[in-house]
Write a protein that holds these residues in place. Structure first.
Motif, PDB file in Angstrom:
ATOM      1  N   LEU A 180       0.806  -1.219   0.000  1.00  0.00           N
ATOM      2  CA  LEU A 180       0.000   0.000   0.000  1.00  0.00           C
ATOM      3  C   LEU A 180       0.837   1.266   0.000  1.00  0.00           C
ATOM      4  O   LEU A 180       0.323   2.343  -0.324  1.00  0.00           O
ATOM      5  N   ASN A 181       2.119   1.152   0.370  1.00  0.00           N
ATOM      6  CA  ASN A 181       3.000   2.323   0.394  1.00  0.00           C
ATOM      7  C   ASN A 181       4.059   2.307  -0.706  1.00  0.00           C
ATOM      8  O   ASN A 181       4.857   3.238  -0.816  1.00  0.00           O
ATOM      9  N   GLY A 182       4.114   1.235  -1.504  1.00  0.00           N
ATOM     10  CA  GLY A 182       5.001   1.217  -2.654  1.00  0.00           C
ATOM     11  C   GLY A 182       6.436   0.857  -2.362  1.00  0.00           C
ATOM     12  O   GLY A 182       7.350   1.385  -3.000  1.00  0.00           O
ATOM     13  N   VAL A 183       6.677  -0.068  -1.413  1.00  0.00           N
ATOM     14  CA  VAL A 183       8.036  -0.518  -1.117  1.00  0.00           C
ATOM     15  C   VAL A 183       8.074  -2.042  -1.161  1.00  0.00           C
ATOM     16  O   VAL A 183       7.067  -2.709  -1.416  1.00  0.00           O
ATOM     17  N   GLY A 227       2.803   0.873 -13.023  1.00  0.00           N
ATOM     18  CA  GLY A 227       1.658   1.080 -13.894  1.00  0.00           C
ATOM     19  C   GLY A 227       0.383   1.447 -13.184  1.00  0.00           C
ATOM     20  O   GLY A 227      -0.695   1.344 -13.769  1.00  0.00           O
ATOM     21  N   THR A 228       0.457   1.894 -11.927  1.00  0.00           N
ATOM     22  CA  THR A 228      -0.742   2.277 -11.178  1.00  0.00           C
ATOM     23  C   THR A 228      -0.565   3.698 -10.646  1.00  0.00           C
ATOM     24  O   THR A 228       0.550   4.155 -10.412  1.00  0.00           O
ATOM     25  N   ASP A 229      -1.684   4.383 -10.419  1.00  0.00           N
ATOM     26  CA  ASP A 229      -1.624   5.744  -9.878  1.00  0.00           C
ATOM     27  C   ASP A 229      -1.369   5.742  -8.372  1.00  0.00           C
ATOM     28  O   ASP A 229      -0.797   6.693  -7.845  1.00  0.00           O
ATOM     29  N   LEU A 230      -1.809   4.729  -7.691  1.00  0.00           N
ATOM     30  CA  LEU A 230      -1.533   4.535  -6.273  1.00  0.00           C
ATOM     31  C   LEU A 230      -0.716   3.260  -6.117  1.00  0.00           C
ATOM     32  O   LEU A 230      -0.773   2.374  -6.974  1.00  0.00           O
ATOM     33  N   PRO A 231       0.043   3.127  -5.028  1.00  0.00           N
ATOM     34  CA  PRO A 231       0.865   1.933  -4.859  1.00  0.00           C
ATOM     35  C   PRO A 231       0.053   0.645  -4.840  1.00  0.00           C
ATOM     36  O   PRO A 231      -1.055   0.584  -4.288  1.00  0.00           O
ATOM     37  N   ALA A 232       0.625  -0.377  -5.429  1.00  0.00           N
ATOM     38  CA  ALA A 232       0.066  -1.731  -5.405  1.00  0.00           C
ATOM     39  C   ALA A 232       1.239  -2.705  -5.416  1.00  0.00           C
ATOM     40  O   ALA A 232       2.346  -2.344  -5.813  1.00  0.00           O
ATOM     41  N   GLY A 233       1.004  -3.913  -4.971  1.00  0.00           N
ATOM     42  CA  GLY A 233       2.086  -4.869  -4.833  1.00  0.00           C
ATOM     43  C   GLY A 233       1.922  -6.098  -5.710  1.00  0.00           C
ATOM     44  O   GLY A 233       0.806  -6.592  -5.929  1.00  0.00           O
ATOM     45  N   LEU A 234       3.048  -6.595  -6.194  1.00  0.00           N
ATOM     46  CA  LEU A 234       3.126  -7.887  -6.868  1.00  0.00           C
ATOM     47  C   LEU A 234       3.728  -8.862  -5.865  1.00  0.00           C
ATOM     48  O   LEU A 234       4.855  -8.661  -5.396  1.00  0.00           O
ATOM     49  N   MET A 235       2.998  -9.905  -5.504  1.00  0.00           N
ATOM     50  CA  MET A 235       3.494 -10.869  -4.519  1.00  0.00           C
ATOM     51  C   MET A 235       4.022 -12.117  -5.213  1.00  0.00           C
ATOM     52  O   MET A 235       3.344 -12.706  -6.056  1.00  0.00           O
ATOM     53  N   LEU A 236       5.231 -12.495  -4.838  1.00  0.00           N
ATOM     54  CA  LEU A 236       5.852 -13.725  -5.300  1.00  0.00           C
ATOM     55  C   LEU A 236       5.958 -14.662  -4.105  1.00  0.00           C
ATOM     56  O   LEU A 236       6.411 -14.257  -3.031  1.00  0.00           O
ATOM     57  N   VAL A 237       5.568 -15.911  -4.300  1.00  0.00           N
ATOM     58  CA  VAL A 237       5.489 -16.889  -3.207  1.00  0.00           C
ATOM     59  C   VAL A 237       6.287 -18.123  -3.603  1.00  0.00           C
ATOM     60  O   VAL A 237       6.220 -18.577  -4.749  1.00  0.00           O
TER      61      VAL A 237
END
Length: 469
Positions: A206-209, A437-447
């Motif tokens: 949610l914060n882009g880190v 590619g988003t206006d607000l932070p979003a995350g890509l999760m790798l598991v």
């Protein structure tokens, strides 16, 4: 926030919201938010941060306590070592914050609760804190958290709620709320959190880190205030996979030898379509599909896979209460027995009180069934190097909306936890990367499968480099 051993001020942040970087934005090497150490001295970097925090001291929400004098001493020592050509390792001189559930010798560990204000002072630092210090980390302070690390929204009615680093009107995500905001706004280079159902990865997304949850118990929990003895993991948040990997190695007591190169060509990536992709915001779905196309162009083999059956079985096994609530009820049994007398957030006390009524045989059956499902999941993942999915399916909602609508809060919390908690429930390693590619932070999760933490970090670094290209 405490600057010394006494005095606490109520909170609300003053820094300007940050624009979330698009796919092709180039980082500013002079930006304090970048996770890598600059040519400035450690003391200069620290003083810049302390000046920012001093300017907002009467409305601070990100930090619950600061150690300015101890941090200056550590920074000066790191600078002296660098001048002498001596290094304690790659963490030497890095400015690090720790979640307010790690013991620091001589003070009570609050864990975000007023109930802990009168707790006995810790006799010694938490083991991970001691290891960070020995590695030369400059411990700046403790970051805010949700009470007792429960709930994913990131709010705290006692000490205030950190505001999202990209948009101050939005939630930070929890429970490591201050950790995510601190790294994103640049008041820490690395922050250490805990993750029981997503508490590192949710605020990271949610914060882009970047936020990394290692396999449970690989990093020792000694001196960390518990929520769930089974599910708790200690993990770092940072601006890069490499910084997370360095901090993780130090906390795990491993010798750092660098991240090995990992090729994306031939990488087997499973995408668990189904329940984990429901109710997803369009912008996140579109950005995720772009990431998959980039991975395929890089030579990765992307295959859709199903795991709704295992998710349903786990839900059935824990239908009486979550594992975190069941084990948390044991941790908090003493004050729960006092009922309404305890000054605890009802979003925390309610689930714990209900879980405290569950009989021991029910808990034992749930844990036995979980062990069986963990083994089945491990077998199912044998054909993949990674699973890939959005960390959370929604952008950070408005803080005020959460306060005014209890049904919305409950629905949002369920969505925030839905994807991330899968890794905890099935004893897997997971990392959240900023998704471009988003206006607000979003995350890509790798598991990745249990115990494959080093391989997961190497692959995540390769994906990170691809998405930044």
């Amino acid at each position: 926030m405490r600057w010394t051993s006494s005095g606490r001020n109520r909170l609300a942040p003053a820094w300007l919201p940050l624009r979330f970087r698009r796919r092709h934005d180039k980082p500013d090497r002079n930006d304090l938010r970048q996770g890598t150490a600059s040519m400035e001295s450690v003391r200069e970097r620290l003083d810049q941060i302390l000046a920012r925090l001093a300017a907002r001291a009467d409305r601070e929400t990100v930090f619950s306590r600061l150690y300015p004098e101890a941090a200056r001493t550590a920074a000066d020592a790191a600078d002296a070592r660098r001048k002498a050509g001596v290094s304690l390792g790659p963490l030497d001189g890095r400015i690090v914050s720790i979640k307010d559930l790690f013991d620091v010798a001589g003070e009570p560990t609050l864990a975000g609760s007023r109930l802990r204000a009168s707790a006995p002072p810790a006799a010694r630092d938490a083991l991970v804190v001691a290891r960070l210090r020995r590695a030369g980390a400059v411990i700046l302070g403790k970051t805010a958290m949700t009470e007792f690390a429960f709930t994913a929204i990131g709010d705290n009615p006692h000490y205030g709620t950190p505001h999202n680093a990209a948009d101050a009107s939005r939630i930070p995500g929890g429970s490591s709320s201050g950790a995510g905001v601190s790294v994103a706004e640049g008041t820490s280079e690395i922050s250490i959190g805990s993750d029981t159902g997503g508490s590192v990865r949710i605020p990271a997304a949610l914060n882009g880190v970047v936020g990394f949850k290692p396999t449970a118990r690989r990093v020792p929990l000694s001196g960390a205030f518990p929520l769930s003895f089974t599910l708790d993991s200690i993990g770092p948040l940072a601006r890069s996979v490499a910084d997370c990997a360095i901090a993780d190695a130090v906390m795990a007591g491993e010798e750092w030898s660098g991240l090995p190169a990992a090729s994306l060509a031939g990488l087997r990536i499973g995408v668990p379509r189904g329940r984990l992709f429901e109710h997803m915001e369009d912008g996140i779905a579109a950005a995720f599909d772009l990431c998959l196309r980039d991975l395929e162009r890089a030579g990765a083999h992307v295959t859709e896979t199903g795991m709704d059956d295992l998710l349903s079985e786990m839900r059935t096994a824990t239908r009486h209460a979550s594992i975190a609530a069941l084990e948390g009820a044991e941790v908090h049994a003493d004050w729960l027995a006092k009922g309404a007398a305890a000054p605890v957030d009802p979003h925390v006390s309610g689930p714990l009180a209900r879980a405290a009524q569950v009989l021991a045989p029910v808990y034992i059956r749930a844990m036995r069934r979980r062990a069986e499902l963990v083994a089945v999941m491990d077998e199912r993942l044998a054909g993949f190097d990674l699973l890939a999915l959005p960390t959370v399916p929604v952008f950070a909602p408005n803080i005020e909306a959460m306060a005014d609508d209890e049904k919305l809060r409950e629905r949002t919390e369920g969505l925030l936890l839905r994807n991330t908690q899968m890794a905890n429930q099935f004893d897997l390693g997971a990392i959240s990367l900023p998704m471009p590619g988003t206006d607000l932070p979003a995350g890509l999760m790798l598991v990745a499968r249990h115990g494959r933490d080093h391989r997961l970090l190497a692959m995540a670094a390769a994906v990170e480099a691809l998405l930044a290209g």
